[in-house]
Design an enzyme around this catalytic site. Structure first.
Site, PDB file in Angstrom:
ATOM      1  N   SER A 122      31.955  52.370  39.674  1.00 32.19           N
ATOM      2  CA  SER A 122      32.194  53.795  39.854  1.00 32.19           C
ATOM      3  C   SER A 122      32.252  54.182  41.327  1.00 32.19           C
ATOM      4  CB  SER A 122      31.108  54.599  39.143  1.00 32.19           C
ATOM      5  OG  SER A 122      29.838  54.158  39.533  1.00 32.19           O
ATOM      6  N   HIS A 143      38.530  52.179  36.277  1.00 33.62           N
ATOM      7  CA  HIS A 143      37.327  53.008  36.179  1.00 33.62           C
ATOM      8  C   HIS A 143      37.450  53.929  34.964  1.00 33.62           C
ATOM      9  CE1 HIS A 143      34.666  56.319  38.124  1.00 33.62           C
ATOM     10  NE2 HIS A 143      33.981  55.583  37.272  1.00 33.62           N
ATOM     11  N   GLU A 155      40.818  55.787  36.011  1.00 32.37           N
ATOM     12  CA  GLU A 155      41.181  55.747  37.423  1.00 32.37           C
ATOM     13  C   GLU A 155      41.514  54.302  37.807  1.00 32.37           C
ATOM     14  OE1 GLU A 155      37.788  57.025  39.931  1.00 32.37           O
ATOM     15  OE2 GLU A 155      39.268  58.274  40.963  1.00 32.37           O
TER      16      GLU A 155
HETATM   17  N1  CAA Z   1      32.171  57.398  20.755  1.00 35.01           N
HETATM   18  C1  CAA Z   1      33.105  57.910  19.962  1.00 35.01           C
HETATM   19  N2  CAA Z   1      33.321  59.247  19.827  1.00 35.01           N
HETATM   20  C2  CAA Z   1      32.505  60.063  20.533  1.00 35.01           C
HETATM   21  C3  CAA Z   1      31.506  59.575  21.400  1.00 35.01           C
HETATM   22  C4  CAA Z   1      31.344  58.172  21.488  1.00 35.01           C
HETATM   23  N3  CAA Z   1      30.419  57.615  22.281  1.00 35.01           N
HETATM   24  N4  CAA Z   1      30.886  60.643  21.973  1.00 35.01           N
HETATM   25  C5  CAA Z   1      31.480  61.735  21.496  1.00 35.01           C
HETATM   26  N5  CAA Z   1      32.462  61.402  20.628  1.00 35.01           N
HETATM   27  C6  CAA Z   1      33.402  62.288  19.955  1.00 35.01           C
HETATM   28  C7  CAA Z   1      32.818  63.005  18.761  1.00 35.01           C
HETATM   29  O1  CAA Z   1      32.941  62.232  17.601  1.00 35.01           O
HETATM   30  C8  CAA Z   1      33.667  64.255  18.682  1.00 35.01           C
HETATM   31  O2  CAA Z   1      34.920  63.979  18.084  1.00 35.01           O
HETATM   32  P1  CAA Z   1      35.870  65.169  17.498  1.00 35.01           P
HETATM   33  O3  CAA Z   1      35.860  66.311  18.474  1.00 35.01           O
HETATM   34  O4  CAA Z   1      37.192  64.505  17.391  1.00 35.01           O
HETATM   35  O5  CAA Z   1      35.220  65.524  16.204  1.00 35.01           O
HETATM   36  C9  CAA Z   1      33.971  64.543  20.159  1.00 35.01           C
HETATM   37  O6  CAA Z   1      33.773  63.318  20.871  1.00 35.01           O
HETATM   38  C10 CAA Z   1      33.062  65.591  20.683  1.00 35.01           C
HETATM   39  O7  CAA Z   1      31.695  65.141  20.513  1.00 35.01           O
HETATM   40  P2  CAA Z   1      30.513  66.078  20.008  1.00 35.01           P
HETATM   41  O8  CAA Z   1      31.041  67.092  19.056  1.00 35.01           O
HETATM   42  O9  CAA Z   1      29.387  65.204  19.593  1.00 35.01           O
HETATM   43  O10 CAA Z   1      29.972  66.728  21.302  1.00 35.01           O
HETATM   44  P3  CAA Z   1      30.731  67.585  22.353  1.00 35.01           P
HETATM   45  O11 CAA Z   1      31.791  68.448  21.758  1.00 35.01           O
HETATM   46  O12 CAA Z   1      29.611  68.192  23.101  1.00 35.01           O
HETATM   47  O13 CAA Z   1      31.476  66.514  23.279  1.00 35.01           O
HETATM   48  C11 CAA Z   1      31.594  65.061  25.105  1.00 35.01           C
HETATM   49  C12 CAA Z   1      30.794  65.481  23.889  1.00 35.01           C
HETATM   50  C13 CAA Z   1      32.894  64.364  24.656  1.00 35.01           C
HETATM   51  C14 CAA Z   1      30.728  64.075  25.869  1.00 35.01           C
HETATM   52  C15 CAA Z   1      31.966  66.340  25.933  1.00 35.01           C
HETATM   53  O14 CAA Z   1      30.826  67.139  26.117  1.00 35.01           O
HETATM   54  C16 CAA Z   1      32.546  66.019  27.275  1.00 35.01           C
HETATM   55  O15 CAA Z   1      33.725  65.731  27.416  1.00 35.01           O
HETATM   56  N6  CAA Z   1      31.705  66.080  28.347  1.00 35.01           N
HETATM   57  C17 CAA Z   1      32.088  65.692  29.679  1.00 35.01           C
HETATM   58  C18 CAA Z   1      31.982  64.208  29.798  1.00 35.01           C
HETATM   59  C19 CAA Z   1      32.423  63.720  31.153  1.00 35.01           C
HETATM   60  O16 CAA Z   1      32.718  64.452  32.080  1.00 35.01           O
HETATM   61  N7  CAA Z   1      32.493  62.384  31.282  1.00 35.01           N
HETATM   62  C20 CAA Z   1      32.842  61.759  32.522  1.00 35.01           C
HETATM   63  C21 CAA Z   1      31.596  61.540  33.284  1.00 35.01           C
HETATM   64  S1  CAA Z   1      31.954  60.845  34.850  1.00 35.01           S
HETATM   65  C22 CAA Z   1      32.131  59.231  34.569  1.00 35.01           C
HETATM   66  O17 CAA Z   1      31.996  58.694  33.500  1.00 35.01           O
HETATM   67  C23 CAA Z   1      32.462  58.448  35.781  1.00 35.01           C
HETATM   68  C24 CAA Z   1      31.317  57.792  36.431  1.00 35.01           C
HETATM   69  O18 CAA Z   1      31.587  56.763  37.095  1.00 35.01           O
HETATM   70  C25 CAA Z   1      29.937  58.315  36.431  1.00 35.01           C
END
Ligand code: CAA
Length: 285
Positions: A122, A143, A155
């Site tokens: 990352s 990434h 990325e």
């Molecule tokens: N595997 C499969 N599906 C998953 C999952 C997983 N681990 N986690 C969530 N989902 C799916 C759910 O099944 C759900 O599917 P549908 O909408 O199709 O029914 C969908 O994702 C939404 O999940 P939830 O309803 O449980 O919860 P939510 O609506 O709060 O969404 C989230 C959860 C997808 C994490 C959303 O909150 C989100 O997009 N958050 C931002 C995440 C983000 O920014 N990630 C990047 C972080 S930075 C990074 O990763 C880089 C680094 O180097 C640090």
């Protein structure tokens, strides 16, 4: 190596990112070898994949037969030698440069000379990771974002010695996984974490310095800027140790404007790492 030559994908590291990457590669039709250092870690990674495939089925995104077929394409292993015939490998081990370098040395000794060796780092330098092997032109950053099965973007990070053909293959591979890509030069944090980490740390400082309650810092950013999670919630989701690690690398490389928030360091010292430990800025069941 062209995308059509990629049949078997190796993933090194069966944690959150490795298992998520294995999930998406298998759903896209690739044979996957998921490797970690002991049986318990491999079993945990495979369990997480079962769970994340079931979530996609429940969401109506994948039918049950396709999920079963994807699962059948994934083989867990503790032997790096099982990745010998991988055409493309994604390394997703701990964010430590010397650990990653040692994985890359082992991969160079194990995989064929044409295999593309990608790292999911990352914030660490692709160039430095590639420097320990004899074919740095085959090394590229891929990434993925957490959770990999759901996040739409990947990325692609181009190091000093990454060849154009390797970068093209990385884009084509991510594309084939159903992800959109953007490209970043090999500089600390690339695009996403260079911008995201100070955003998270400023959110923590806003809470720490009493600008607002933590729930209101998150609500403010969610409702005010239309992001799905505010900075403290997102930090808990990513893992506070991962956020601190990335912030420290950025601070070391880019100076004071990347200094990690004190409260972030204190939470990590206390072992409250976010969702995965049941407590971070918030409590989880
Ligand atoms: N595997 C499969 N599906 C998953 C999952 C997983 N681990 N986690 C969530 N989902 C799916 C759910 O099944 C759900 O599917 P549908 O909408 O199709 O029914 C969908 O994702 C939404 O999940 P939830 O309803 O449980 O919860 P939510 O609506 O709060 O969404 C989230 C959860 C997808 C994490 C959303 O909150 C989100 O997009 N958050 C931002 C995440 C983000 O920014 N990630 C990047 C972080 S930075 C990074 O990763 C880089 C680094 O180097 C640090």
């Amino acid at each position: 190596m062209e995308l059509a030559d990629v049949h078997t994908v190796g993933v090194v590291g069966a944690g959150t990112m490795g298992s998520g990457i294995a999930h998406v590669a298998a759903v896209a039709g690739y044979r996957v070898r998921l490797r970690d250092v002991d049986d318990a870690l491999v079993a945990k990674g495979l369990d997480d994949i079962d769970e994340s495939l079931a979530r996609r089925v429940d969401a109506g995104d994948l039918d049950a037969a396709a999920a079963d077929a994807a699962r059948d394409r994934i083989e867990g292993t503790t032997a790096l030698a099982d990745l010998a015939d991988a055409d493309l490998v994604v390394e997703a081990v701990t964010e430590d440069r010397s650990v990653k370098q040692s994985v890359f040395s082992d991969l160079a000794a194990t995989c064929g000379p044409d295999a593309v060796l990608a790292t999911n780092t990352s914030t660490l330098s692709i160039t430095a990771i590639a420097s320990v092997i004899d074919r740095p032109e085959r090394v590229v950053g891929l990434h993925f974002m957490n959770p990999a099965p759901v996040m739409p973007g990947v990325e692609v990070v181009v190091g000093e010695r990454t060849s154009a053909a390797t970068a093209d293959l990385a884009h084509a591979f991510a594309d084939d996984l159903g992800k959109e890509t953007w490209e970043a030069d090999d500089r600390p944090g690339f695009v996403v974490n260079r911008v995201l980490m100070p955003w998270i740390n400023e959110g923590i400082r806003a809470y720490e310095e009493g600008v607002a309650e933590k729930g209101d810092v998150d609500r403010g950013l969610r409702l005010g800027t239309n992001v799905p999670m505010g900075p403290l919630e997102l930090a808990d989701h990513i893992g506070l140790d991962v956020v601190l690690d990335a912030s420290e690398t950025l601070h070391e490389e880019l100076g004071d404007r990347y200094r990690p928030a004190y409260l972030l360091k204190r939470k990590v010292a206390a072992g409250d790492l976010g969702k995965k430990t049941g407590a971070g800025f918030y409590e989880y069941e």
